[in-house]
Design a protein around this motif. Structure first.
Motif, PDB file in Angstrom:
ATOM      1  N   MET A   1       0.813  -1.197   0.000  1.00 47.87           N
ATOM      2  CA  MET A   1       0.000   0.000   0.000  1.00 47.87           C
ATOM      3  C   MET A   1       0.859   1.264   0.000  1.00 47.87           C
ATOM      4  O   MET A   1       0.320   2.341  -0.114  1.00 47.87           O
ATOM      5  N   ASP A   2       2.153   1.087   0.110  1.00 52.30           N
ATOM      6  CA  ASP A   2       3.058   2.234   0.106  1.00 52.30           C
ATOM      7  C   ASP A   2       3.300   2.656  -1.350  1.00 52.30           C
ATOM      8  O   ASP A   2       4.370   2.450  -1.913  1.00 52.30           O
ATOM      9  N   PHE A   3       2.274   3.258  -1.955  1.00 51.54           N
ATOM     10  CA  PHE A   3       2.311   3.599  -3.374  1.00 51.54           C
ATOM     11  C   PHE A   3       3.507   4.473  -3.739  1.00 51.54           C
ATOM     12  O   PHE A   3       4.098   4.306  -4.803  1.00 51.54           O
ATOM     13  N   ALA A   4       3.872   5.390  -2.871  1.00 47.00           N
ATOM     14  CA  ALA A   4       4.958   6.323  -3.176  1.00 47.00           C
ATOM     15  C   ALA A   4       6.290   5.616  -3.384  1.00 47.00           C
ATOM     16  O   ALA A   4       7.150   6.108  -4.121  1.00 47.00           O
ATOM     17  N   ARG A   5       6.464   4.433  -2.808  1.00 46.08           N
ATOM     18  CA  ARG A   5       7.736   3.712  -2.919  1.00 46.08           C
ATOM     19  C   ARG A   5       7.760   2.710  -4.068  1.00 46.08           C
ATOM     20  O   ARG A   5       8.787   2.086  -4.325  1.00 46.08           O
ATOM     21  N   TYR A   6       6.672   2.537  -4.787  1.00 43.88           N
ATOM     22  CA  TYR A   6       6.654   1.585  -5.902  1.00 43.88           C
ATOM     23  C   TYR A   6       7.795   1.805  -6.889  1.00 43.88           C
ATOM     24  O   TYR A   6       8.428   0.841  -7.317  1.00 43.88           O
ATOM     25  N   PRO A   7       8.098   3.039  -7.282  1.00 46.31           N
ATOM     26  CA  PRO A   7       9.189   3.221  -8.249  1.00 46.31           C
ATOM     27  C   PRO A   7      10.544   2.720  -7.744  1.00 46.31           C
ATOM     28  O   PRO A   7      11.422   2.411  -8.543  1.00 46.31           O
ATOM     29  N   ASP A   8      10.703   2.600  -6.420  1.00 47.58           N
ATOM     30  CA  ASP A   8      11.971   2.142  -5.849  1.00 47.58           C
ATOM     31  C   ASP A   8      12.245   0.669  -6.125  1.00 47.58           C
ATOM     32  O   ASP A   8      13.400   0.250  -6.133  1.00 47.58           O
ATOM     33  N   TRP A   9      11.201  -0.125  -6.295  1.00 47.44           N
ATOM     34  CA  TRP A   9      11.419  -1.568  -6.390  1.00 47.44           C
ATOM     35  C   TRP A   9      10.595  -2.257  -7.475  1.00 47.44           C
ATOM     36  O   TRP A   9      10.923  -3.370  -7.881  1.00 47.44           O
ATOM     37  N   ASN A  10       9.520  -1.654  -7.946  1.00 48.58           N
ATOM     38  CA  ASN A  10       8.574  -2.352  -8.810  1.00 48.58           C
ATOM     39  C   ASN A  10       8.914  -2.169 -10.288  1.00 48.58           C
ATOM     40  O   ASN A  10       8.796  -1.071 -10.815  1.00 48.58           O
ATOM     41  N   PHE A  12       7.276  -3.252 -12.825  1.00 49.51           N
ATOM     42  CA  PHE A  12       6.096  -3.281 -13.674  1.00 49.51           C
ATOM     43  C   PHE A  12       5.157  -2.111 -13.400  1.00 49.51           C
ATOM     44  O   PHE A  12       4.835  -1.339 -14.295  1.00 49.51           O
ATOM     45  N   VAL A  13       4.680  -1.989 -12.171  1.00 52.86           N
ATOM     46  CA  VAL A  13       3.848  -0.843 -11.806  1.00 52.86           C
ATOM     47  C   VAL A  13       4.825   0.274 -11.449  1.00 52.86           C
ATOM     48  O   VAL A  13       5.337   0.349 -10.347  1.00 52.86           O
ATOM     49  N   ARG A  14       5.111   1.096 -12.439  1.00 49.00           N
ATOM     50  CA  ARG A  14       6.161   2.098 -12.293  1.00 49.00           C
ATOM     51  C   ARG A  14       5.752   3.263 -11.400  1.00 49.00           C
ATOM     52  O   ARG A  14       6.581   3.886 -10.760  1.00 49.00           O
ATOM     53  N   ARG A  15       4.457   3.523 -11.353  1.00 52.96           N
ATOM     54  CA  ARG A  15       3.946   4.599 -10.499  1.00 52.96           C
ATOM     55  C   ARG A  15       2.488   4.303 -10.196  1.00 52.96           C
ATOM     56  O   ARG A  15       1.754   3.860 -11.067  1.00 52.96           O
ATOM     57  N   LEU A  16       2.098   4.547  -8.962  1.00 59.36           N
ATOM     58  CA  LEU A  16       0.720   4.335  -8.553  1.00 59.36           C
ATOM     59  C   LEU A  16       0.366   5.497  -7.628  1.00 59.36           C
ATOM     60  O   LEU A  16       1.027   5.706  -6.619  1.00 59.36           O
ATOM     61  N   GLU A  17      -0.660   6.253  -8.000  1.00 65.55           N
ATOM     62  CA  GLU A  17      -1.055   7.430  -7.229  1.00 65.55           C
ATOM     63  C   GLU A  17      -2.536   7.345  -6.901  1.00 65.55           C
ATOM     64  O   GLU A  17      -3.325   6.849  -7.702  1.00 65.55           O
ATOM     65  N   GLY A  18      -2.883   7.842  -5.747  1.00 62.49           N
ATOM     66  CA  GLY A  18      -4.278   7.870  -5.327  1.00 62.49           C
ATOM     67  C   GLY A  18      -4.420   7.409  -3.905  1.00 62.49           C
ATOM     68  O   GLY A  18      -3.447   7.130  -3.211  1.00 62.49           O
ATOM     69  N   VAL A  19      -5.662   7.335  -3.483  1.00 61.44           N
ATOM     70  CA  VAL A  19      -5.986   6.960  -2.112  1.00 61.44           C
ATOM     71  C   VAL A  19      -6.608   5.568  -2.125  1.00 61.44           C
ATOM     72  O   VAL A  19      -7.570   5.331  -2.860  1.00 61.44           O
TER      73      VAL A  19
END
Length: 120
Positions: A1-10, A12-19
């Motif tokens: 659920m830590d969307f802001a950190r997705y670019p650090d490790w993911n 495939f899902v390069r960015r995910l924003e929202g609530v």
């Protein structure tokens, strides 16, 4: 659920924003292998803190193409099991075969990266 950190490790899902709240719309940027980054805007349909999370994406015309993606966590004796599932429906599903295969591979790559991150 830590969307802001997705670019650090993911990968495939390069960015995910929202609530992560039922009814909210997310901005999801994916990069399937061999394809450009693409954006889609699914709606959150399920949130159970530390248990499950799901979104639903669809084309504007009902019945053409809908996808529901679910992430779930289950306690086990040796730790936590992470599972993903995706259900597609609609008349256009057969026409999206190659992108759906690339998407499946992308989520497998995400699983591998998440495993490495969790074990480090």
């Amino acid at each position: 659920m830590d969307f802001a950190r997705y670019p650090d490790w993911n990968p495939f899902v390069r960015r995910l924003e929202g609530v992560p709240r039922v009814g909210e719309t997310l901005d999801v940027f994916i990069e399937p292998a061999g394809h450009k980054i693409s954006r889609f805007r699914p709606s959150v349909v399920e949130v159970e803190f530390e248990r499950s999370f799901a979104w639903r994406g669809a084309l504007p015309i009902p019945g053409l193409f809908t996808g529901v993606h679910r992430f779930s966590l289950t306690d086990e004796a040796r730790g936590t099991r992470f599972e993903q599932s995706e259900d597609f429906s609609g008349l256009l599903v057969p026409l999206f075969g190659s992108i759906l295969k690339a998407t499946e591979l992308g989520f497998k790559n995400m699983n591998t990266a998440l495993k490495v991150r969790a074990e480090n």
